[in-house]
Write an enzyme that holds these catalytic residues in place. Structure first.
Site, PDB file in Angstrom:
ATOM      1  CE1 TYR A  64      -3.347  -2.976   0.577  1.00 21.99           C
ATOM      2  CE2 TYR A  64      -4.310  -1.030  -0.447  1.00 21.99           C
ATOM      3  CZ  TYR A  64      -4.356  -2.386  -0.156  1.00 21.99           C
ATOM      4  OH  TYR A  64      -5.406  -3.141  -0.628  1.00 21.99           O
ATOM      5  CG  HIS A 116     -13.993  -0.673  -3.644  1.00 28.42           C
ATOM      6  ND1 HIS A 116     -13.772  -1.036  -4.945  1.00 28.42           N
ATOM      7  CD2 HIS A 116     -15.126  -1.311  -3.269  1.00 28.42           C
ATOM      8  CE1 HIS A 116     -14.742  -1.853  -5.341  1.00 28.42           C
ATOM      9  NE2 HIS A 116     -15.570  -2.044  -4.354  1.00 28.42           N
ATOM     10  CB  SER A 193     -13.556  -5.457 -15.426  1.00 29.08           C
ATOM     11  OG  SER A 193     -13.508  -5.529 -14.002  1.00 29.08           O
TER      12      SER A 193
HETATM   13  N1  APR Z   1      -9.991   4.141 -20.670  1.00 30.08           N
HETATM   14  C1  APR Z   1     -11.156   3.454 -20.430  1.00 30.08           C
HETATM   15  N2  APR Z   1     -11.199   2.177 -19.909  1.00 30.08           N
HETATM   16  C2  APR Z   1     -10.008   1.588 -19.661  1.00 30.08           C
HETATM   17  C3  APR Z   1      -8.755   2.232 -19.907  1.00 30.08           C
HETATM   18  C4  APR Z   1      -8.794   3.575 -20.432  1.00 30.08           C
HETATM   19  N3  APR Z   1      -7.669   4.263 -20.700  1.00 30.08           N
HETATM   20  N4  APR Z   1      -7.751   1.359 -19.548  1.00 30.08           N
HETATM   21  C5  APR Z   1      -8.358   0.221 -19.097  1.00 30.08           C
HETATM   22  N5  APR Z   1      -9.713   0.353 -19.176  1.00 30.08           N
HETATM   23  C6  APR Z   1     -10.742  -0.602 -18.745  1.00 30.08           C
HETATM   24  C7  APR Z   1     -10.413  -2.069 -18.977  1.00 30.08           C
HETATM   25  O1  APR Z   1     -10.809  -2.485 -20.273  1.00 30.08           O
HETATM   26  C8  APR Z   1     -11.242  -2.753 -17.878  1.00 30.08           C
HETATM   27  O2  APR Z   1     -12.568  -3.019 -18.321  1.00 30.08           O
HETATM   28  O3  APR Z   1     -10.852  -0.464 -17.337  1.00 30.08           O
HETATM   29  C9  APR Z   1     -11.306  -1.689 -16.761  1.00 30.08           C
HETATM   30  C10 APR Z   1     -10.426  -1.986 -15.555  1.00 30.08           C
HETATM   31  O4  APR Z   1     -10.964  -3.132 -14.939  1.00 30.08           O
HETATM   32  P1  APR Z   1     -10.342  -3.680 -13.559  1.00 30.08           P
HETATM   33  O5  APR Z   1      -8.877  -3.712 -13.651  1.00 30.08           O
HETATM   34  O6  APR Z   1     -11.070  -4.940 -13.255  1.00 30.08           O
HETATM   35  O7  APR Z   1     -10.719  -2.523 -12.495  1.00 30.08           O
HETATM   36  P2  APR Z   1     -12.102  -2.243 -11.731  1.00 30.08           P
HETATM   37  O8  APR Z   1     -13.281  -2.619 -12.578  1.00 30.08           O
HETATM   38  O9  APR Z   1     -12.058  -0.870 -11.236  1.00 30.08           O
HETATM   39  O10 APR Z   1     -11.967  -3.282 -10.501  1.00 30.08           O
HETATM   40  C11 APR Z   1     -12.958  -3.261  -9.506  1.00 30.08           C
HETATM   41  O11 APR Z   1     -11.636  -4.738  -8.126  1.00 30.08           O
HETATM   42  O12 APR Z   1      -9.486  -5.194  -7.599  1.00 30.08           O
HETATM   43  C12 APR Z   1     -10.672  -4.693  -7.088  1.00 30.08           C
HETATM   44  O13 APR Z   1     -11.091  -3.108  -5.368  1.00 30.08           O
HETATM   45  C13 APR Z   1     -10.527  -3.245  -6.646  1.00 30.08           C
HETATM   46  O14 APR Z   1     -11.962  -1.359  -7.128  1.00 30.08           O
HETATM   47  C14 APR Z   1     -11.354  -2.494  -7.687  1.00 30.08           C
HETATM   48  C15 APR Z   1     -12.364  -3.513  -8.141  1.00 30.08           C
END
Ligand code: APR
Ligand code: ZN
Length: 255
Positions: A64, A116, A193
Site C-alpha cells: 500500500y 472501496h 470491468s
Molecule cells: N480508458 C477506459 N477504460 C479503460 C482504460 C482507459 N484508458 N484502460 C483500461 N480500461 C478498462 C479495462 O478495459 C477494464 O474493463 O478499465 C477496466 C479496468 O478493470 P479492472 O482492472 O477490473 O478494475 P475495476 O473494474 O475498477 O476493478 C474493480 O476490483 O481489484 C478490485 O477493489 C478493486 O476497485 C477495484 C475492483
C-alpha cells in the site's frame, strides 16, 4: 453514438457517473485485471485480504505504501476533469467510484461516493482512531516511517482504510450509491470491468429504474450487455470529445 450520448447528457434530469480503475489509467495508475495490471504482479491473497494483513502486515503495508507513492504522483486526466466540469455545469449530480486514488476529488468533484475506501486514509485495528494523511499533512512523514504504523491513541496496528476482498463495503456509502442509482435517468460508466460486486450493481439498478447507461471503455466489459450506448476508446479522449458535444448541444437549442 457519441452525438446520442451528448444529447442524453444535455437533457438529463439526474446524471451520475460510476467509475473504475480504467478512468485513472491515463494518469499512470495501473488497473487490476488488464495486461500488466496489479493482480498480474501481486497475489490478492497476499496483499488485499484481512487474513493477509494478520499473516504479514509488513508485506501488506509495503504494497500500500508503494501504491500511495504512485498515486500521490498521479494527476487527474481529461476524463476526471470533464466529470468535474459536468458537476460545475450542474449536470452531474454525483460520482460513485471504486477507485481509492482520490483523483476525482483532486479534479474538483465535490459529490464523490467512495465504495472501496481511500488510499490516504488509515484506521486503527482496535480503537475508533482514523486519520486522513492529506488533511493531517503527515503523508510524507508516514511514507518515510520505517516500522509498522501504530495508532497514536492506543498503540495498536494501523491499517489502510480501504475495502479488502471478503470485507463488507462501508454501508453508508453503499446505501448512498444505490439511492443515487435509483434516482438517475442517465449513468456514465467509465473504465470498469464490472466484475466486482456489490459495487457493480450500480448500473443494473439504473436500468431497473428506467435509466440509460452510457459506457466508456477501451474494450467490452461485464457492463456492455446492459449499456444503451457503448463508446469504445480511452476515457480521457472520449470524455473530452463528449464534453465538447454536450456544451454544443446545450448552446444549440435544437439539439
Ligand atoms: N480508458 C477506459 N477504460 C479503460 C482504460 C482507459 N484508458 N484502460 C483500461 N480500461 C478498462 C479495462 O478495459 C477494464 O474493463 O478499465 C477496466 C479496468 O478493470 P479492472 O482492472 O477490473 O478494475 P475495476 O473494474 O475498477 O476493478 C474493480 O476490483 O481489484 C478490485 O477493489 C478493486 O476497485 C477495484 C475492483
Ligand atoms: Zn487505536
Amino acid at each position: 453514438m457519441i452525438e446520442e450520448a451528448a444529447k442524453l447528457i444535455a437533457h438529463s434530469r439526474f446524471l451520475i457517473a460510476f467509475t473504475g480503475a480504467g478512468i485513472s489509467a491515463e494518469s499512470g495508475i495501473p488497473t487490476f485485471r488488464d495486461r500488466g495490471g496489479l493482480w498480474e504482479n501481486y497475489r490478492v491473497e497476499e496483499v488485499a485480504t484481512p487474513e493477509a494483513f494478520k499473516r504479514n502486515p509488513r508485506l501488506v503495508w509495503e504494497f500500500y505504501k508503494m501504491r500511495m507513492k504512485r498515486m500521490k504522483e498521479a494527476k487527474p486526466n481529461k476524463a476526471h476533469l470533464a466529470l468535474a466540469e459536468l458537476e460545475k455545469m450542474g449536470l452531474l449530480k454525483a460520482v460513485i467510484t471504486q477507485n481509492i486514488d482520490n483523483l476525482h476529488r483532486e479534479a474538483g468533484n465535490k459529490n464523490v461516493v467512495e465504495l472501496h475506501g481511500n488510499i490516504y486514509r488509515v484506521k486503527c485495528t482496535s480503537c475508533a482512531y482514523r486519520e486522513n494523511l492529506l488533511d493531517s499533512g503527515r503523508l510524507e512523514e508516514f511514507l518515510e516511517e520505517e516500522g509498522l504504523p501504530k495508532c497514536p491513541e492506543c498503540g495498536s496496528l494501523l491499517r489502510p482504510d480501504v475495502v479488502w476482498f471478503g470485507e463488507p463495503l462501508p454501508q453508508e456509502a453503499l446505501q448512498k450509491a444505490f439511492k443515487l442509482a435509483e434516482r438517475a435517468d442517465v449513468c456514465l460508466v467509465i473504465g470498469t470491468s464490472g466484475q466486482v460486486f456489490p459495487a457493480a450493481y450500480v448500473p443494473y439498478i439504473v436500468k431497473e429504474n428506467g435509466g440509460y447507461v452510457i459506457e466508456i471503455n477501451i474494450k467490452e466489459s461485464g457492463i456492455t450487455p446492459i449499456a444503451d450506448i457503448f463508446l469504445k476508446g480511452p476515457a480521457g479522449e472520449v470524455m473530452e470529445t463528449l464534453l465538447a458535444k454536450v456544451k454544443r448541444c446545450l448552446k444549440d437549442k435544437g439539439c
